[in-house]
Structure formats: C-alpha cells, structure tokens
Design an enzyme around this catalytic site. Structure first.
Site, mmCIF file in Angstrom:
data_model
loop_
_atom_site.group_PDB
_atom_site.id
_atom_site.type_symbol
_atom_site.label_atom_id
_atom_site.label_comp_id
_atom_site.label_asym_id
_atom_site.label_seq_id
_atom_site.Cartn_x
_atom_site.Cartn_y
_atom_site.Cartn_z
ATOM 1 N N GLU A 1 5.283 50.910 12.130
ATOM 2 C CA GLU A 1 4.415 49.939 11.661
ATOM 3 C C GLU A 1 3.811 49.063 12.401
ATOM 4 O O GLU A 1 3.613 47.932 12.258
ATOM 5 C CB GLU A 1 5.159 49.037 10.560
ATOM 6 C CG GLU A 1 5.867 50.089 9.374
ATOM 7 C CD GLU A 1 6.172 48.933 8.259
ATOM 8 O OE1 GLU A 1 6.647 47.882 8.645
ATOM 9 O OE2 GLU A 1 6.620 49.590 7.437
ATOM 10 N N GLU B 1 9.246 56.011 4.407
ATOM 11 C CA GLU B 1 10.095 54.905 4.142
ATOM 12 C C GLU B 1 9.922 54.698 2.273
ATOM 13 O O GLU B 1 8.755 54.782 1.957
ATOM 14 C CB GLU B 1 9.813 53.562 4.765
ATOM 15 C CG GLU B 1 10.359 53.554 6.321
ATOM 16 C CD GLU B 1 9.850 52.387 6.857
ATOM 17 O OE1 GLU B 1 10.368 51.211 6.377
ATOM 18 O OE2 GLU B 1 9.869 52.435 7.978
ATOM 19 N N CYS C 1 -3.461 39.254 19.041
ATOM 20 C CA CYS C 1 -2.841 38.664 19.896
ATOM 21 C C CYS C 1 -4.047 37.939 20.576
ATOM 22 O O CYS C 1 -5.331 38.476 20.965
ATOM 23 C CB CYS C 1 -2.322 39.401 21.062
ATOM 24 S SG CYS C 1 -1.634 38.693 22.696
ATOM 25 N N ARG D 1 10.554 41.460 16.208
ATOM 26 C CA ARG D 1 10.232 42.787 16.722
ATOM 27 C C ARG D 1 8.479 42.707 16.409
ATOM 28 O O ARG D 1 7.921 42.089 15.806
ATOM 29 C CB ARG D 1 10.808 44.077 15.749
ATOM 30 C CG ARG D 1 10.555 43.838 14.107
ATOM 31 C CD ARG D 1 11.122 44.944 13.552
ATOM 32 N NE ARG D 1 10.649 44.753 11.886
ATOM 33 C CZ ARG D 1 11.054 45.476 10.956
ATOM 34 N NH1 ARG D 1 11.648 46.650 11.212
ATOM 35 N NH2 ARG D 1 10.493 45.158 9.655
ATOM 36 N N PHE E 1 21.072 43.059 3.689
ATOM 37 C CA PHE E 1 21.510 43.456 2.148
ATOM 38 C C PHE E 1 19.892 44.382 1.620
ATOM 39 O O PHE E 1 19.794 44.394 0.466
ATOM 40 C CB PHE E 1 21.154 41.980 1.468
ATOM 41 C CG PHE E 1 22.474 41.169 1.769
ATOM 42 C CD1 PHE E 1 23.881 41.733 1.611
ATOM 43 C CD2 PHE E 1 22.437 39.952 2.439
ATOM 44 C CE1 PHE E 1 24.762 41.218 1.912
ATOM 45 C CE2 PHE E 1 23.764 39.384 2.795
ATOM 46 C CZ PHE E 1 24.762 39.783 2.465
ATOM 47 N N CYS F 1 2.377 42.064 23.117
ATOM 48 C CA CYS F 1 0.789 42.433 23.364
ATOM 49 C C CYS F 1 0.700 43.771 23.702
ATOM 50 O O CYS F 1 0.881 44.320 24.590
ATOM 51 C CB CYS F 1 0.576 41.581 24.591
ATOM 52 S SG CYS F 1 -1.121 41.594 25.131
#
Ligand code: GLA
Ligand code: ZN
Length: 673
Positions: free
Chosen positions: A152, A302, A157, A113, A352, A117
């Site tokens: 995020e 988060e 590139c 993920r 996990f 570009c």
C-alpha cells in the site's frame, strides 16, 4: 493465469509466520488449517524486514526457508513481499533521513509503517539490498508465485530532498521558468517565480503547483516501485504486483499499472451501512477499474474474512455476505481472493482485525467454516482462471482531473463537488441495468467501446477533444456533464469558454456560459422526454452552438434554456448534461441511451436487487455470476439452461438465491453477443 503453470483461482491471504516463531505449535497448526480451508496462495514477509535482517547485513532466512519448504511441499504458492513498508529500527537510526518529514519539514519518529521518505538514498539502498537477497535466494523455488512489492505505497514527504526533487520535476515538465509562470498564471498575488526553488508545493493559493505536487508524488513512488522491481528482476522473472487501495485519493494508480504483471487491490467494503446496492456498486466499480487497467484478470489481494477492527460499528457479517463479496470480485474479473489476514496477531493495533484464525486457534468459528466452504467450492471453478470480459461501455475515472477539481475553490466546496460520488452515480445507472462496464482513464484507447461516459471530467488533457471527436465520428456515443473541461493540465482555465476552450465547445456544440451553484432553498428542475426531474447542486447556463436541446430547465430566470444537449457527429454523437440530477434521471437517461445504442446487458429480466456478471473462458464457455443484493430470497429465471456449478452441478432454467446469496452458472455457449 496469474501464477505461471498454476491454473487455479487463488485463495489464501497475508500470512505472518514471523510473528509466531517462538510460540510452539502455531505454524504446524497453520499448515494443518490451511489445508482444511482449501487455501493455495499466501503473501508472506510484508512486514518481516527486522526478522530477515536483524542488523545491517546480517541476514536470517532460516525461518522463511522453512515456510517456503512447507508451502512447496503442500502445493501452495507464495507471493513473496519485499519488506520496504516497514523499516527496521536500525535503519531509521543509522539513516535518519529515511524518516519522512511533514509539510513543515519536521521528521517523523520511527515506528508505525509506510512512512519512509521515498527519496532517501540510505533507505533506497537498503531496500535494494534486501530485495536482491530475497530474489537471489527464492527466485527458483517452486513455491514462488510472484512478488508482492511493498505494501500500500502512499504518502508525501516535505524533506529538503523531496522538495528538491519536486523542483527538478518542474524543470523537466516546463523547461523554463517562463513556461511555468505562464502555465501557473503566477502573476496572481504576485507569485511570479524567479527561481525553481521558490515554488512552494504546499501553498494553498497556487492551484497549478498543488496539482503538480500530487503528480510528482505519484511519479516519485512509481520510481521507487520501479527501483524495487529492478532489484528483484536481477534474479527473478516471476510476476510482480503492488497492492492498490481502490480510489485512494492521492495516488494516480493509472501510472502504476504498466509496471505490474497483474493488478492487485485491497478491498474492505462495509455491508452494515444499510444500502447494500450502493456498496455493491462501489465495489463493482473498483473491480471493473482493476480489470481494465491491464485488460486482464486481477487479484483481490486483501479482503476481510471477518470484520476490520477500525470500522465504526463493525457488525458481524450476515449469512451470505461473505461469499457474495468474494464472488463479486471473481465475477468482475478477479482470478483470486485473498484475506488480510490468515491469523490474528497476538497484540497491537490490528489484534482485533478479522482473520481466518482467531485467538482461540479454532476451526469451529463461523468465519473459518465459511472460508473453508468457499475454498472448497472454488475448486469447482478451475475453468474460470484467465476468463475474460468484453465490455462495450467505458466510464472515465481520472485522478489528475479529480485533483484539479478538488484544488480549485468554487462552487460550494467539497460538499458539492462530490467527485467520486458523481462518477459512481453514472456507473450505478449503467450497473443497475446489468451492463458490463470498463472503468478507464482519459488516456486509454476508446475505440473498442460503443458508449463512453465522461462525468465531470474537469481537466481536459491535450488531445482529448480530438480523440473524443474521432470516437464519435466513428459511431461512438459520448456522455459528458457539467464541470467538464474547465481547466488544462496545469489547472489553468481554458481561454475561450467551456467546455474545453474553442475545440471542446465546437465538439460538443455547446457553450457553458456560467455555473449556478444551487443551495437547497433555490429549486430547479429539468424537463426531459416529457418528465420533470429535480436538479441538485449544479446547473450550467448553456447556449447551443451546433447541438440540439433534448432537455430544458423549467424554473427561474433560465427556464426554457438548454439543460441536456446532443451534437450529432459522423456516425455518433456527443451528449452534454448541464445539471446534476438524482438517480431517477440517470436511470431513465441511460436506460433510453442503452436502448438507442443497442448495447446488451449481461442478462435481461432479472428481478430488482439482483445483478449479473459474465466472464468468458477461452475453452470452456461463459460463467454467469448472480448476486442477490436484498435480504430476502429471490427466484431468478434464466433465458436459457445453464449449469449451477457453484451449488449443485445440475442444469437449471431458474435459480433460487437465498438472502444475500450469490451463485455461479456455466453455459457451454451463451447467446450471440
Ligand atoms: C491494509 C494493509 C494491511 C492491514 C489491513 C487492515 O490493507 O495492507 O496490512 O493493515 O489494511 O485492514
Ligand atoms: Zn523526503
């Protein structure tokens, strides 16, 4: 308020119901447990593109409609994500240039993920389409709280299109090749450029080009972010944000902030490292930066209710640690704490990773119980939403300066430079004294502060010296250090001496002739106010040119020469610390400076290892947050009676904090600030 007409502290997390569409009962159970956990806000759809658009232009919104209905029906809000972080396989197949290329120009495979570009026309177009579809469909749904744009963002590139855009960026920046050649001093190693295309972004020898490359990468991603926002804005005016990653090394987040309606950040501290105060200081630093970015409350988008799977040795959280971590964010100006993630995935690389609901699906775990208890208590803090901070101290953190410093080869390399650690050590000396601090970049307005700490600002932008001069003249105190003002905005050395060339030298009243990089075998120390402090790594050879010496080196061939200087200017002054020291000096130095400048801490008289934060609510007085950073109980005397809103709702003049504990107190009217 983060979400319009929703005066609550936000509590919830990344919710990925699309992973469970075919498993009976899971989503029903989720909504049952969300209620039990007192959650009110979820970020949804971050990685859902393939579920929303299984093939080009065939959209499936039924599952998301139903999540919106359920949230709306139970008074919850959604931060709807644009799904650009994770493109579907078909997109990579039909638009292969959507795959990012590495520095050698080789395209990556599809998968993982956050690896597209940002220049790819096909990718941009498909993102625009899905964003508009989402916005059109959900803009007026009462459950929509805001937009979580991308996830995020980051990365570089090396594809031909990105390189081409980089060269256009240089044209805009420099106008002519001659200007660029001069700025880069490119005659070095015969690099004089005769065509824009010749500028190689990955040539380690060209410090100017390397700095411009990172600048360009930020600009490209900001442009992409803007494109995503514009697509959503065609239908929706709900607030937008993108989740930042603290001090992420290769993005200049100061450039993202103005596009956000509120700042959000992803935060994964590690309390098991043995130095709780350092970890708390690190976290406080980034929260103070996120508050300062828009000078208003932010969201911790988060955090981990358990422990992340990728940590080296993810020790389970000890009692108190979780709640203290959440309150640390609220105390520093967050109006919400959300988790990654609500439910553990059934498989794959994050299966996990800590989550509110584990694979057992139970509400009997310690993780669930503490989330639920925290959520329940949060409802006591309704008056906190929107409460402000009013720091009188600012500390500068500037990505461009960091990039410039790290690109340069000198002075012991990365091990010695320690950019972030150095800035944090200055922050920590102030934080140790319970000061309210803003973390800003060098372009922001200084006038509202009394004290400005500018540690190791290697790159001086145009106009900085003048702005510092005005700040000092009007009564401000500036603290700068070694490795300040060595280069300009093209990473080109100042001609005429450091710090900052003739203007900077005159401003600080000091000339830094040279830098001594000290291996541990060569001892050095400074004497300041009658006490001696060891010098580590760096000592600059300083000459007074209008400043006075307040501290001197004690050893070697430069014994007796200035190490700490002060230039008085107008109603204020500029202090220059020529050497790196340990925390002992920084604690003493800032302690004395705070007395001198009469800047009040949030609270006085706290025991060691207890820290305090304050937020002021327009209508309902002050909220004081207390944090016990030790593993033993602490009794905290209060300077005046307050209500312990977090625990008992009773008025008290002292508080007992359990090991790793934290609490929130409320005062109708605090002392004059
Ligand atoms: C990031 C991402 C999340 C998840 C977490 C795990 O913050 O945004 O999707 O991968 O890390 O810690
Ligand atoms: Zn590219």
């Amino acid at each position: 308020m983060i979400i319009r007409n929703f005066r609550k502290i936000l509590h919830g997390g990344d919710y990925n119901p699309d992973q469970w569409l075919h498993v009976p009962g899971v989503i029903d159970r989720d909504f049952e447990l969300m209620g039990k956990a007192h959650c009110n806000t979820f970020s949804v759809g971050i990685f859902s593109w393939a579920q929303l658009e299984p093939e080009p232009d065939r959209f499936e919104f039924a599952w998301l409609d139903s999540i919106f209905e359920r949230c709306g029906g139970s008074g919850k809000k959604i931060f709807l994500a644009t799904p650009s972080a994770s493109k579907p396989a078909w997109l990579a197949h039909f638009w292969p240039d959507s795959r990012r290329a590495d520095r050698a120009g080789i395209r990556q495979w599809w998968g993982a993920r956050q690896n597209s570009c940002f220049s790819s026309p096909g990718y941009r177009e498909r993102v625009r389409i899905i964003n508009r579809k989402l916005a059109e469909r959900y803009a007026h749904h009462p459950a929509l709280g805001g937009w979580h744009i991308g996830n995020e963002y980051h990365g570089e590139c090396g594809c031909p299109l990105c390189r081409d855009k980089f060269h256009h960026f240089l044209r805009r920046r420099y106008g002519t090749l001659e200007n660029l050649n001069q700025a880069y001093a490119s005659a070095f190693w015969g690099h004089t450029f005769t065509d824009w295309d010749q500028v190689e972004p990955f040539d380690y020898s060209m410090d100017g080009a390397a700095l411009d490359w990172w600048r360009f990468c930020t600009e490209l991603i900001v442009d992409f972010f803007k494109m995503e926002i514009d697509a959503v804005r065609e239908y929706s005016d709900a607030p937008v944000t993108t989740n930042m990653m603290g001090l992420f090394p290769t993005l200049d987040y100061w450039k993202f902030a103005p596009l956000c309606d509120f700042i959000s950040d992803d935060c994964y501290p590690d309390w098991s490292g043995g130095d709780t105060e350092q970890e708390a200081a690190r976290l406080s630093f980034r929260h103070d930066m996120h508050y300062a970015m828009l000078d208003k409350p932010f969201v911790m988008m988060e955090s981990c209710p358990g422990v992340p799977n990728y940590m080296n040795r993810p020790a389970l959280r000890r009692p108190g640690e979780f709640e203290r971590e959440m309150l640390l964010a609220l105390g520093h100006g967050a109006d919400g704490t959300l988790y990654f993630q609500w439910r553990k995935s059934a498989n794959n690389c994050e299966k996990f990773h800590g989550a509110v609901i584990g694979h057992d699906g139970s509400d009997q775990t310690a993780v669930f119980r503490r989330v639920a208890s925290y959520g329940e208590k949060l409802e006591r803090l309704g008056g906190l939403a929107g409460a402000r901070k009013n720091p009188r101290i600012a500390l500068i953190y500037d990505w461009e300066s960091k990039w410039a410093l790290e690109q340069c080869s000198f002075g012991g390399g990365e091990k010695c430079k320690q950019h972030d650690e150095t800035i944090l050590s200055h922050y920590r000396a102030l934080w140790n004294r319970n000061m309210d601090i803003a973390v800003i970049d060098s372009g922001q307005d200084f006038t509202r502060y009394k004290l400005l700490a500018v540690p190791m600002l290697f790159l001086f932008k145009r106009g900085l010296a003048e702005r510092l001069r005005k700040f000092a003249e009007q009564g401000g105190t500036v603290v700068a250090t070694y490795l300040s003002g060595y280069v300009d905005e093209s990473n080109r050395c100042f001609f005429g001496g450091n710090p900052g060339g003739p203007d900077g030298r005159a401003l600080f009243g000091v000339w830094n002739e040279d830098l001594d990089t000290l291996p541990p075998e060569i001892p050095q120390s400074i004497r300041w106010k009658g006490k001696s402090y060891p010098v580590l790594d760096y000592a600059e050879i300083l000459h007074l040119e209008g400043a006075e010496a307040e501290g001197v080196y004690t050893q070697d061939f430069y014994a007796g020469t200035p190490a700490v200087t002060r230039k008085r200017l107008g109603k204020g002054c500029l202090i220059y610390l020529g050497a790196r020291t340990g925390m002992e000096f920084l604690n003493d130095f800032y302690g004395a400076l705070l007395e001198e400048t009469r800047i009040e801490p949030v609270l006085r008289g706290l025991p060691d290892s207890v820290r305090a934060e304050r937020r002021t609510a327009h209508s309902s007085g002050d909220y004081y947050f207390l944090f016990n950073l030790s593993a033993h109980e602490q009794t905290v005397p209060l300077p005046f009676a307050m209500i312990d809103v977090w625990n008992c709702g009773m008025e008290t003049e002292s508080v007992i904090l359990p090991p790793n504990g934290a609490t929130v107190l409320h005062a109708e009217r605090g002392p004059e600030k």
